[in-house]
Design an enzyme around this catalytic site. Sequence first.
Site, PDB file in Angstrom:
ATOM      1  N   TYR A  56       7.229  23.226 -29.624  1.00 19.22           N
ATOM      2  CA  TYR A  56       7.303  23.857 -28.246  1.00 19.22           C
ATOM      3  C   TYR A  56       8.258  24.890 -28.269  1.00 19.22           C
ATOM      4  CZ  TYR A  56       4.745  19.729 -26.787  1.00 19.22           C
ATOM      5  OH  TYR A  56       3.601  18.646 -26.598  1.00 19.22           O
ATOM      6  N   HIS A  91       3.723  14.231 -34.168  1.00 23.64           N
ATOM      7  CA  HIS A  91       2.968  15.147 -33.558  1.00 23.64           C
ATOM      8  C   HIS A  91       1.265  15.028 -34.000  1.00 23.64           C
ATOM      9  CE1 HIS A  91       3.633  18.627 -30.768  1.00 23.64           C
ATOM     10  NE2 HIS A  91       2.543  17.997 -30.297  1.00 23.64           N
TER      11      HIS A  91
END
Length: 305
Positions: free
Chosen positions: A51, A107
């Site tokens: 992010y 992730h």
Amino acid sequence: MPWDPIKLNDGTEIPGIAFGTWKIGNGEGPISQVDTAISVGFSHIDTAQAYRNETEAGIAIRESGLARQDIFITTKYSGLNGLDIKTSIRNSLNNLGIDYVDLYLVHHPRLAVPDIPTAWKQMEELKAQGFVKNIGVSNFGVKDLTILLASCSVKPVANQIMLQPYVYTEQLPTIEFCRKAGIVVEAYSPLIPIVVSPGGPVDEPVNKLAKKYSVTPDQILLAWTKSKGAVVITTSSKKERLKGYLNAGDLTLEPQELLSIDIAGAKGPNGGARAEVHRMLLVFLFLGCLYYGLENVSGIMSYVS
């Protein structure tokens, strides 16, 4: 605002709702948004290497004045810049300005290199060394979880997946696998039906229920997600909307109301063009009656007809 904490398989707890920093960018904007989320009552911040706003999240967390133990911080190993797991956690801790994270996730299974058992061993070492309190995964399916559980010494406490009505049927095997294995499901993108795919079959039952309970459609979707036993990951730049998300923790939908959303979601965002849709609806009706203990489906059909 009873977003009660959820117990993890190691006996610790995770807050039932989190403010996520995916897609909020970087710079002053994310700092302000995380600050607002904390100010209205969010005590769980979910971020990730990918992010690229861990630093901004860390600034807001420090400026909040909260004691470290009063805020739950999740970040993720995203393989950013080709860095390995051990290097990445140190970078994340530096970015966030903290000594440990409460939850560290792989992730995606494709990032578990050279393979899932080897990568997970590195995650276990981080936990043993105190860099992370708990370890988990994200976007892992049944096959990936099966490989992991066959080789791990420390079981993952959570699996963060997309969970919203239009993917519920697809995600059911993973959700059920996690339930049996004692792995908490975290749900990202729960508001897709009204934010990304408005006008689909889910709109009707959600809007009808929003009117019935005098709440907003997004609150109905969060209540639906909570009913699946999942930790909710959501976001907004609007303070009042964030307050509404927290207030959705007070909302409990009836079994037939939940099932009406399940059934609408099974049609898909485009109204269920596949020939399999009617069969899936019948399956949901049958399973719903078994699971929810419903004696008839008339209440359900009033929401989806």
